[in-house]
Design a protein around this motif. Structure first.
Motif, PDB file in Angstrom:
ATOM      1  N   VAL A 230      12.045  -0.005  13.268  1.00 52.97           N
ATOM      2  CA  VAL A 230      11.909   0.236  11.821  1.00 52.97           C
ATOM      3  C   VAL A 230      11.195  -0.958  11.175  1.00 52.97           C
ATOM      4  CG1 VAL A 230      13.161   0.544   9.636  1.00 52.97           C
ATOM      5  CG2 VAL A 230      13.913   1.767  11.689  1.00 52.97           C
ATOM      6  N   ASP A 231      11.572  -2.167  11.595  1.00 55.17           N
ATOM      7  CA  ASP A 231      10.905  -3.377  11.068  1.00 55.17           C
ATOM      8  C   ASP A 231       9.395  -3.299  11.279  1.00 55.17           C
ATOM      9  OD1 ASP A 231      13.075  -4.740  10.132  1.00 55.17           O
ATOM     10  OD2 ASP A 231      13.465  -5.779  12.030  1.00 55.17           O
ATOM     11  N   ARG A 232       9.004  -2.928  12.507  1.00 55.35           N
ATOM     12  CA  ARG A 232       7.562  -2.870  12.811  1.00 55.35           C
ATOM     13  C   ARG A 232       6.872  -1.850  11.909  1.00 55.35           C
ATOM     14  NH1 ARG A 232       9.664  -3.372  17.966  1.00 55.35           N
ATOM     15  NH2 ARG A 232       9.476  -1.158  18.506  1.00 55.35           N
ATOM     16  N   ARG A 233       7.567  -0.761  11.646  1.00 54.93           N
ATOM     17  CA  ARG A 233       6.974   0.269  10.785  1.00 54.93           C
ATOM     18  C   ARG A 233       6.898  -0.206   9.333  1.00 54.93           C
ATOM     19  NH1 ARG A 233       6.946   5.694  13.107  1.00 54.93           N
ATOM     20  NH2 ARG A 233       7.373   5.419  15.312  1.00 54.93           N
ATOM     21  N   LEU A 234       7.940  -0.912   8.882  1.00 56.07           N
ATOM     22  CA  LEU A 234       7.957  -1.351   7.476  1.00 56.07           C
ATOM     23  C   LEU A 234       6.930  -2.444   7.211  1.00 56.07           C
ATOM     24  CD1 LEU A 234      11.799  -1.445   6.722  1.00 56.07           C
ATOM     25  CD2 LEU A 234      10.136   0.240   5.906  1.00 56.07           C
ATOM     26  N   THR A 235       6.644  -3.256   8.229  1.00 56.83           N
ATOM     27  CA  THR A 235       5.709  -4.365   8.009  1.00 56.83           C
ATOM     28  C   THR A 235       4.273  -3.978   8.350  1.00 56.83           C
ATOM     29  OG1 THR A 235       6.238  -5.184  10.214  1.00 56.83           O
ATOM     30  CG2 THR A 235       7.407  -6.201   8.376  1.00 56.83           C
ATOM     31  N   TYR A 236       4.072  -2.711   8.732  1.00 59.34           N
ATOM     32  CA  TYR A 236       2.724  -2.252   9.087  1.00 59.34           C
ATOM     33  C   TYR A 236       1.764  -2.419   7.907  1.00 59.34           C
ATOM     34  CZ  TYR A 236      -1.072   1.132   9.326  1.00 59.34           C
ATOM     35  OH  TYR A 236      -2.304   1.718   9.269  1.00 59.34           O
ATOM     36  N   ARG A 237       0.575  -2.917   8.169  1.00 59.90           N
ATOM     37  CA  ARG A 237      -0.503  -2.955   7.162  1.00 59.90           C
ATOM     38  C   ARG A 237      -1.744  -2.387   7.826  1.00 59.90           C
ATOM     39  NH1 ARG A 237       3.205  -3.449   4.806  1.00 59.90           N
ATOM     40  NH2 ARG A 237       4.032  -5.072   3.462  1.00 59.90           N
ATOM     41  N   GLY A 238      -2.383  -1.437   7.197  1.00 57.09           N
ATOM     42  CA  GLY A 238      -3.555  -0.830   7.819  1.00 57.09           C
ATOM     43  C   GLY A 238      -4.420  -0.153   6.789  1.00 57.09           C
ATOM     44  N   PRO A 239      -5.320   0.713   7.229  1.00 53.90           N
ATOM     45  CA  PRO A 239      -6.249   1.353   6.305  1.00 53.90           C
ATOM     46  C   PRO A 239      -5.520   2.185   5.239  1.00 53.90           C
ATOM     47  CG  PRO A 239      -6.843   1.799   8.607  1.00 53.90           C
ATOM     48  CD  PRO A 239      -5.510   1.127   8.629  1.00 53.90           C
ATOM     49  N   ALA A 240      -6.138   2.283   4.074  1.00 50.56           N
ATOM     50  CA  ALA A 240      -5.549   3.045   2.975  1.00 50.56           C
ATOM     51  C   ALA A 240      -5.278   4.483   3.421  1.00 50.56           C
ATOM     52  CB  ALA A 240      -6.497   3.043   1.783  1.00 50.56           C
ATOM     53  N   GLY A 241      -4.123   4.984   3.049  1.00 47.18           N
ATOM     54  CA  GLY A 241      -3.782   6.382   3.341  1.00 47.18           C
ATOM     55  C   GLY A 241      -3.163   6.585   4.703  1.00 47.18           C
ATOM     56  N   GLN A 242      -3.115   5.521   5.538  1.00 47.60           N
ATOM     57  CA  GLN A 242      -2.469   5.631   6.842  1.00 47.60           C
ATOM     58  C   GLN A 242      -1.193   4.785   6.825  1.00 47.60           C
ATOM     59  OE1 GLN A 242      -4.957   5.502  10.374  1.00 47.60           O
ATOM     60  NE2 GLN A 242      -6.802   5.557   9.132  1.00 47.60           N
ATOM     61  N   GLY A 243      -0.255   5.140   7.693  1.00 46.76           N
ATOM     62  CA  GLY A 243       0.994   4.389   7.747  1.00 46.76           C
ATOM     63  C   GLY A 243       2.126   5.237   8.275  1.00 46.76           C
ATOM     64  N   HIS A 244       3.343   4.958   7.772  1.00 44.62           N
ATOM     65  CA  HIS A 244       4.559   5.564   8.323  1.00 44.62           C
ATOM     66  C   HIS A 244       5.300   6.348   7.232  1.00 44.62           C
ATOM     67  CE1 HIS A 244       4.312   3.356  12.152  1.00 44.62           C
ATOM     68  NE2 HIS A 244       3.658   2.472  11.405  1.00 44.62           N
TER      69      HIS A 244
ATOM     70  N   MET B 267       0.851  -1.199   0.000  1.00 44.75           N
ATOM     71  CA  MET B 267       0.000   0.000   0.000  1.00 44.75           C
ATOM     72  C   MET B 267       0.885   1.247   0.000  1.00 44.75           C
ATOM     73  SD  MET B 267      -3.075   0.678   2.620  1.00 44.75           S
ATOM     74  CE  MET B 267      -3.219  -1.098   2.812  1.00 44.75           C
ATOM     75  N   THR B 268       0.672   2.147  -0.945  1.00 53.16           N
ATOM     76  CA  THR B 268       1.546   3.307  -1.046  1.00 53.16           C
ATOM     77  C   THR B 268       0.913   4.512  -0.370  1.00 53.16           C
ATOM     78  OG1 THR B 268       2.021   2.419  -3.224  1.00 53.16           O
ATOM     79  CG2 THR B 268       2.988   4.542  -2.703  1.00 53.16           C
ATOM     80  N   LEU B 269       1.739   5.219   0.384  1.00 56.08           N
ATOM     81  CA  LEU B 269       1.259   6.432   1.038  1.00 56.08           C
ATOM     82  C   LEU B 269       1.525   7.618   0.135  1.00 56.08           C
ATOM     83  CD1 LEU B 269       2.552   6.303   4.720  1.00 56.08           C
ATOM     84  CD2 LEU B 269       0.210   6.137   3.916  1.00 56.08           C
ATOM     85  N   PRO B 270       0.673   8.626   0.163  1.00 58.99           N
ATOM     86  CA  PRO B 270       0.972   9.814  -0.629  1.00 58.99           C
ATOM     87  C   PRO B 270       2.162  10.572  -0.041  1.00 58.99           C
ATOM     88  CG  PRO B 270      -0.971  10.172   0.727  1.00 58.99           C
ATOM     89  CD  PRO B 270      -0.587   8.719   0.887  1.00 58.99           C
ATOM     90  N   THR B 271       2.889  11.238  -0.897  1.00 55.48           N
ATOM     91  CA  THR B 271       3.982  12.112  -0.446  1.00 55.48           C
ATOM     92  C   THR B 271       3.376  13.460  -0.083  1.00 55.48           C
ATOM     93  OG1 THR B 271       5.587  10.966  -1.798  1.00 55.48           O
ATOM     94  CG2 THR B 271       6.123  13.235  -1.205  1.00 55.48           C
ATOM     95  N   LEU B 272       3.755  13.970   1.082  1.00 57.76           N
ATOM     96  CA  LEU B 272       3.220  15.244   1.565  1.00 57.76           C
ATOM     97  C   LEU B 272       4.363  16.258   1.560  1.00 57.76           C
ATOM     98  CD1 LEU B 272       1.407  13.740   4.718  1.00 57.76           C
ATOM     99  CD2 LEU B 272       0.464  13.982   2.408  1.00 57.76           C
ATOM    100  N   THR B 273       4.126  17.422   0.992  1.00 55.85           N
ATOM    101  CA  THR B 273       5.206  18.419   0.978  1.00 55.85           C
ATOM    102  C   THR B 273       4.788  19.660   1.745  1.00 55.85           C
ATOM    103  OG1 THR B 273       4.397  19.108  -1.179  1.00 55.85           O
ATOM    104  CG2 THR B 273       6.334  17.727  -1.180  1.00 55.85           C
ATOM    105  N   THR B 274       5.746  20.234   2.463  1.00 62.88           N
ATOM    106  CA  THR B 274       5.527  21.479   3.194  1.00 62.88           C
ATOM    107  C   THR B 274       6.603  22.448   2.721  1.00 62.88           C
ATOM    108  OG1 THR B 274       7.052  20.997   5.004  1.00 62.88           O
ATOM    109  CG2 THR B 274       4.835  20.069   5.191  1.00 62.88           C
ATOM    110  N   SER B 275       6.662  23.652   3.289  1.00 65.26           N
ATOM    111  CA  SER B 275       7.642  24.604   2.764  1.00 65.26           C
ATOM    112  C   SER B 275       9.077  24.109   2.972  1.00 65.26           C
ATOM    113  CB  SER B 275       7.432  25.992   3.360  1.00 65.26           C
ATOM    114  OG  SER B 275       7.478  25.919   4.751  1.00 65.26           O
TER     115      SER B 275
END
Ligand SMILES: CC(C)(COP(=O)(O)OP(=O)(O)OC[C@H]1O[C@@H](n2cnc3c(N)ncnc32)[C@H](O)[C@@H]1OP(=O)(O)O)[C@@H](O)C(=O)NCCC(=O)NCCS
Length: 304
Positions: free
Chosen positions: A51-65, A1-9
């Motif tokens: 980091v492993d726990r974050r990389l293997t996370y699976r959850g609702p679309a648009g949420q994650g690390h 599942m891919t997360l969107p890239t968020l950009t700030t200033s």
């Protein structure tokens, strides 16, 4: 599942990937970073397991690390994911910025981007955060982001503030005004439907009436300046209004009763999937030619 890239200033938040492992371990190498956590992530093995726990996370679309990058360097991580601590797995925000970059408003900036994504793009009804009672910097970040402190409890093994933030009305529809040829007919159809959906009468005057739900009201008005006697939804302008309905069962029930209140079904042969296989909706038209779409907010039921 891919997360969107968020950009700030100053920052780019992009999905955390395996190649970020070393940089994240480095971010947490200062023991100060773990001061308020049960685990000490200045131990590289412990940080790597995190980091492993974050990389293997699976959850609702648009949420994650996300990895937080500044000028191409990973300076922290952020997450939005169902809480393992709060009831109902409500969405929980977390943010971590390396000590070398602290005190420049970067955690606030990164967290704001995640909040905008969660509340604005994903449409989450609320986002929660758990901040250690003595984590003054994080409490300051949360307060600046508009989080409300709603209490405290033992979470992650120690006393944490329980914080929540809700969407604001900013940018949402303030009101919608429909000019109608026949006010009584509009009241019969719109008044019934909106009432069933929880809208309540808000204003009334000889040529119009409005109903309100939350921060939005809908006006129907038989204006003396009306230049036609019917609404033609295939002409330029409003084609239809689409309204959330909590469940599929309620969409079904409203669709069954709607003809008694001045609505006729459209695309009935393809009900409830005229809008596509994953879209559960009813399309109705009233006597003046206004179309409304009732969309089930709940997702697909689990497969049998
Ligand atoms: C907490 C943390 C995210 C803050 O990151 P940051 O980029 O420095 O945050 P910001 O600059 O946006 O804001 C921090 C604010 O707290 C203030 N602050 C920092 N340390 C403080 C302290 N010990 N006491 C009071 N305020 C403090 C800063 O001055 C700043 O406020 P200001 O802008 O009004 O001066 C970062 O220190 C961190 O990653 N800590 C370890 C992980 C962690 O605790 N994450 C939060 C989990 S809930």
């Amino acid at each position: 599942m891919t997360l969107p890239t968020l950009t700030t200033s100053r920052l780019t938040l992009r999905q955390l990937v395996e190649a970020d492992r070393e940089a994240v371990v480095k971010v947490f190498s200062d023991p100060e970073m773990s001061r308020f956590f049960a685990a000490d992530f200045s131990d590289p093995a412990s940080a790597s397991a995190m980091v492993d726990r974050r990389l293997t996370y699976r959850g609702p679309a648009g949420q994650g690390h996300w990895a937080i990058e500044r000028d191409g360097e990973v300076i922290g991580v952020a997450h939005l994911r169902p809480s393992s601590e709060l009831p109902g797995g409500v969405p929980e925000l977390g943010y971590y910025v390396a000590s070398a970059h602290a005190g420049q408003g970067l955690a606030t900036e990164a967290a704001q981007a995640v909040l905008d994504h969660g509340l604005g793009v994903l449409g989450l009804p609320a986002i929660w955060a758990l901040v250690h009672e003595h984590n003054a910097a994080s409490r300051k970040v949360a307060a600046r982001l508009g989080f409300l402190d709603v209490g405290s409890g033992i979470h992650y093994g120690d006393l944490h503030r329980v914080l929540v933030t809700l969407p604001t009305a900013h940018g949402r529809p303030h009101h919608v005004e429909l000019w109608v040829p026949d006010l009584a007919e509009a009241e019969r159809s719109w008044g019934w439907l909106l009432g069933e959906l929880g809208w309540r009468e808000f204003q009334r005057w000889p040529a119009g009436v409005s109903w309100r739900l939350g921060g939005t009201y809908l006006v129907v008005e038989a204006s003396p300046a009306l230049s036609a006697t019917n609404h033609e939804r295939t002409r330029p302008g409003l084609n239809h209004l689409a309204l959330h309905v909590a469940t599929r069962t309620e969409v079904d029930a409203l669709t069954t009763r709607a003809p008694d209140h001045g609505w006729r079904p459209l695309f009935a042969d393809r009900y409830p999937h005229a809008g596509g296989p994953a879209h559960y909706a009813a399309y109705l038209e009233n006597e003046s030619g206004f179309e409304v779409e009732l969309v089930a907010s709940e997702g697909s039921p689990p497969e049998e």
